[in-house]
Design a protein around this motif. Structure first.
Motif, PDB file in Angstrom:
ATOM      1  N   THR A   2      47.973  21.803  22.082  1.00  0.00           N
ATOM      2  CA  THR A   2      46.823  22.517  21.242  1.00  0.00           C
ATOM      3  C   THR A   2      45.336  21.905  21.250  1.00  0.00           C
ATOM      4  OG1 THR A   2      48.239  23.197  19.785  1.00  0.00           O
ATOM      5  CG2 THR A   2      46.173  23.186  18.647  1.00  0.00           C
ATOM      6  N   TYR A   3      45.653  20.092  21.281  1.00  0.00           N
ATOM      7  CA  TYR A   3      44.243  19.733  21.497  1.00  0.00           C
ATOM      8  C   TYR A   3      43.635  19.685  22.982  1.00  0.00           C
ATOM      9  CZ  TYR A   3      40.878  15.983  20.646  1.00  0.00           C
ATOM     10  OH  TYR A   3      39.877  15.233  19.911  1.00  0.00           O
ATOM     11  N   SER A   4      44.479  19.984  23.934  1.00  0.00           N
ATOM     12  CA  SER A   4      43.906  20.096  25.318  1.00  0.00           C
ATOM     13  C   SER A   4      43.263  21.403  25.316  1.00  0.00           C
ATOM     14  CB  SER A   4      45.089  19.971  26.324  1.00  0.00           C
ATOM     15  OG  SER A   4      45.658  18.873  26.384  1.00  0.00           O
ATOM     16  N   LYS A   5      43.836  22.529  24.798  1.00  0.00           N
ATOM     17  CA  LYS A   5      42.958  23.483  24.686  1.00  0.00           C
ATOM     18  C   LYS A   5      41.930  23.788  23.961  1.00  0.00           C
ATOM     19  CE  LYS A   5      47.224  26.676  24.904  1.00  0.00           C
ATOM     20  NZ  LYS A   5      48.040  27.986  24.107  1.00  0.00           N
ATOM     21  N   LYS A   6      41.772  22.953  22.771  1.00  0.00           N
ATOM     22  CA  LYS A   6      40.505  22.618  22.136  1.00  0.00           C
ATOM     23  C   LYS A   6      39.486  22.066  23.128  1.00  0.00           C
ATOM     24  CE  LYS A   6      38.361  20.844  18.011  1.00  0.00           C
ATOM     25  NZ  LYS A   6      38.469  20.059  16.793  1.00  0.00           N
ATOM     26  N   THR A   7      40.014  20.749  23.635  1.00  0.00           N
ATOM     27  CA  THR A   7      39.223  20.248  24.456  1.00  0.00           C
ATOM     28  C   THR A   7      38.561  21.171  25.748  1.00  0.00           C
ATOM     29  OG1 THR A   7      40.339  18.103  23.837  1.00  0.00           O
ATOM     30  CG2 THR A   7      38.891  18.143  26.077  1.00  0.00           C
ATOM     31  N   VAL A 123      26.272  14.190  35.538  1.00  0.00           N
ATOM     32  CA  VAL A 123      26.961  13.280  34.493  1.00  0.00           C
ATOM     33  C   VAL A 123      28.003  14.111  33.672  1.00  0.00           C
ATOM     34  CG1 VAL A 123      26.320  12.328  32.035  1.00  0.00           C
ATOM     35  CG2 VAL A 123      25.080  11.703  34.214  1.00  0.00           C
ATOM     36  N   LEU A 124      27.539  15.612  33.434  1.00  0.00           N
ATOM     37  CA  LEU A 124      28.312  16.273  32.607  1.00  0.00           C
ATOM     38  C   LEU A 124      29.577  16.614  33.580  1.00  0.00           C
ATOM     39  CD1 LEU A 124      28.919  18.228  30.278  1.00  0.00           C
ATOM     40  CD2 LEU A 124      27.325  19.986  31.428  1.00  0.00           C
ATOM     41  N   GLU A 125      29.258  16.956  34.820  1.00  0.00           N
ATOM     42  CA  GLU A 125      30.421  17.224  35.541  1.00  0.00           C
ATOM     43  C   GLU A 125      31.460  15.956  35.707  1.00  0.00           C
ATOM     44  OE1 GLU A 125      28.764  20.456  38.732  1.00  0.00           O
ATOM     45  OE2 GLU A 125      28.558  18.470  38.989  1.00  0.00           O
ATOM     46  N   CYS A 126      30.809  14.955  35.930  1.00  0.00           N
ATOM     47  CA  CYS A 126      31.561  13.601  36.086  1.00  0.00           C
ATOM     48  C   CYS A 126      32.479  13.405  34.695  1.00  0.00           C
ATOM     49  CB  CYS A 126      30.977  12.603  36.631  1.00  0.00           C
ATOM     50  SG  CYS A 126      30.567  12.502  37.991  1.00  0.00           S
ATOM     51  N   TYR A 127      31.990  13.814  33.421  1.00  0.00           N
ATOM     52  CA  TYR A 127      32.483  13.584  32.269  1.00  0.00           C
ATOM     53  C   TYR A 127      33.696  14.499  32.072  1.00  0.00           C
ATOM     54  CZ  TYR A 127      32.923  12.718  27.286  1.00  0.00           C
ATOM     55  OH  TYR A 127      33.435  12.255  26.127  1.00  0.00           O
ATOM     56  N   VAL A 128      33.299  15.701  32.404  1.00  0.00           N
ATOM     57  CA  VAL A 128      34.515  16.496  32.034  1.00  0.00           C
ATOM     58  C   VAL A 128      35.658  16.480  33.183  1.00  0.00           C
ATOM     59  CG1 VAL A 128      35.030  19.223  32.232  1.00  0.00           C
ATOM     60  CG2 VAL A 128      32.912  18.303  31.339  1.00  0.00           C
ATOM     61  N   GLU A 129      35.299  16.047  34.357  1.00  0.00           N
ATOM     62  CA  GLU A 129      36.362  15.913  35.466  1.00  0.00           C
ATOM     63  C   GLU A 129      37.281  14.608  34.700  1.00  0.00           C
ATOM     64  OE1 GLU A 129      38.366  14.041  38.712  1.00  0.00           O
ATOM     65  OE2 GLU A 129      36.829  13.133  37.661  1.00  0.00           O
ATOM     66  N   ARG A 130      36.522  13.602  34.228  1.00  0.00           N
ATOM     67  CA  ARG A 130      37.580  12.512  33.670  1.00  0.00           C
ATOM     68  C   ARG A 130      38.162  12.737  32.630  1.00  0.00           C
ATOM     69  NH1 ARG A 130      35.119   6.422  33.689  1.00  0.00           N
ATOM     70  NH2 ARG A 130      34.612   6.994  35.732  1.00  0.00           N
ATOM     71  N   VAL A 131      37.784  13.762  31.656  1.00  0.00           N
ATOM     72  CA  VAL A 131      38.528  14.118  30.646  1.00  0.00           C
ATOM     73  C   VAL A 131      39.606  15.069  31.109  1.00  0.00           C
ATOM     74  CG1 VAL A 131      38.460  15.549  28.665  1.00  0.00           C
ATOM     75  CG2 VAL A 131      36.644  14.105  29.089  1.00  0.00           C
ATOM     76  N   ALA A 132      39.382  15.843  32.085  1.00  0.00           N
ATOM     77  CA  ALA A 132      40.489  16.829  32.616  1.00  0.00           C
ATOM     78  C   ALA A 132      41.567  16.218  33.105  1.00  0.00           C
ATOM     79  CB  ALA A 132      39.776  17.724  33.715  1.00  0.00           C
TER      80      ALA A 132
END
Length: 411
Positions: A2-7, A123-132
């Motif tokens: 559920t948290y992953s979906k929210k993220t 910055v945004l792409e690297c941040y999201v890729e790292r979270v993913a």
């Protein structure tokens, strides 16, 4: 789960609103410069070159800071605050300076655009890729929403530009207001906090000495050669494509509107490509995917040189929807497979974006002069031949290995 979906949905929304802001500001930027401000091809080339040079100074700082920050949002919040001011900057500051103090405008605008867009997207792409990597979703599936945001804004941009050139810039600032709300609302999960703790443990080990080691790696320079010889030349080709496209129609207003509609359709297709690209990259590998994207770029540029009607040039435009998703997903896969994971942001922002900008800083002016002296068709054939040459060279230079063993990873 559920948290992953929210993220996933929060970060997808961040991509969507960032690209809304970017598209409203820049999808018709060359038309705004040529038709509203009245600049010629060489002056527009100077503007793009100034933007590229400013990004040269910002990108290394952004890459290093983001790798040091890990999953902390400080840099994203700074970028979001800049984005909110985009509309007033374009309308009240930049346009006036272009008419009264051109070179000052080029300098100031280049710095602002680098901080807010040119280096910020990395910055945004690297941040999201790292979270993913620590969540249950693929980076490409989140990045898809950025393409949709660009498509929706571009679909409206041509029509709105004919109604009033300032409207798009106000909508850009409005989109940025939603972006900053999403960034503030995003919270790290326990898995992300664990990664954050590891990032703090390795912070002292991550320094300029570690990054400077890249300069002695064959794989790094092979990657840079591909970026500078292929993706950079393609980016320069695309800078004034809207001007050439609009010239294919009976009047500028029709060309502007049609470019907006076609660009929107192209980016909708691009969003679908972002959804499917991970499957292709996994199947044929990151290196082969980069080569395929390079070949598509060469076909589009050379094909644009031979196009002599609106339909053919439109088909060339749509090839971008095939090339970009493959290239972008392959870039991140190639970096993660070939280099130390601790330097993912530095490698993407410096190795990819910085290398693109450092070449574009000189090539943009050269291309602008070429367009004025030789015309768009012959210039495109020359640029396309360069891209094809470096794509072939890169086939032999890029690494095929899947993983570098025994490397500590903080993400």
């Amino acid at each position: 789960m559920t948290y992953s979906k929210k993220t996933y949905w929060v970060l997808s929304g961040a991509f969507f609103t960032f690209f809304l802001c970017w598209s409203f500001s820049f999808s018709l930027f060359p038309l705004w410069l040529s038709q509203h401000i009245g600049l010629n091809g060489e002056m527009i080339g100077i503007i793009f070159s100034s933007n590229a040079i400013a990004a040269l100074f910002v990108m290394p700082c952004y890459g290093y800071l983001q790798d040091k920050l890990g999953l902390r949002k400080h840099l994203l919040i700074f970028i979001a605050l800049l984005l909110v001011t985009v509309g007033p900057f374009f309308i009240f500051v930049y346009s006036a300076l272009l008419l009264s103090h051109f070179y000052l405008a080029a300098l100031l605008g280049g710095l602002f655009f680098a901080l807010a867009f040119g280096a910020a997207i990395g910055v945004l792409e690297c941040y999201v890729e790292r979270v993913a990597r620590t969540s249950d979703f693929e980076f490409g599936r989140a990045r898809m929403w950025g393409s949709l945001g660009w498509a929706i804004a571009t679909f409206c941009a041509g029509y709105l530009f004919n109604k009033g050139p300032d409207i798009n810039f106000w909508l850009a600032s409005l989109s940025a207001c939603v972006f900053i709300i999403l960034i503030f609302s995003f919270e790290l999960s326990h898995a992300h906090l664990s990664v954050e703790k590891k990032n703090d443990e390795h912070a002292e080990k991550f320094d300029l000495k570690l990054i400077s080691g890249l300069l002695f790696m064959r794989e790094f320079w092979a990657f840079v050669i591909f970026v500078m010889g292929v993706t950079c030349v393609y980016a320069v080709y695309d800078q004034q494509f809207a001007v050439y496209f609009a010239s294919m129609f009976e009047n500028r207003q029709e060309g502007n509107a049609m470019y907006g509609y076609l660009n929107s359709f192209q980016v909708f297709l691009e969003a679908g490509g972002m959804f499917l690209a991970p499957l292709l990259v996994i199947k044929i590998g990151a290196k082969n995917s980069l080569i395929v994207s390079g070949l598509i770029m060469a076909i589009r540029i050379i094909g644009s040189g031979f196009a002599d009607d609106a339909i053919t040039i439109s088909l060339m435009k749509l090839l971008h929807a095939v090339e970009l998703p493959i290239m972008l997903v392959a870039i991140f896969k190639y970096i993660s497979q070939t280099f130390d994971a601790r330097m993912s942001a530095t490698l993407y922002i410096v190795g990819f974006q910085f290398s693109t900008q450092i070449t574009a800083s000189g090539l943009s002016i050269f291309a602008g002069v070429m367009y004025d002296k030789l015309g768009f068709p012959l210039s495109y054939k020359i640029l396309g031949a360069i891209v094809l040459f470096f794509t072939i060279i890169s086939y032999f230079l890029l690494s095929s290995k899947q993983h570098v063993p025994n490397k500590p990873s903080i993400a």
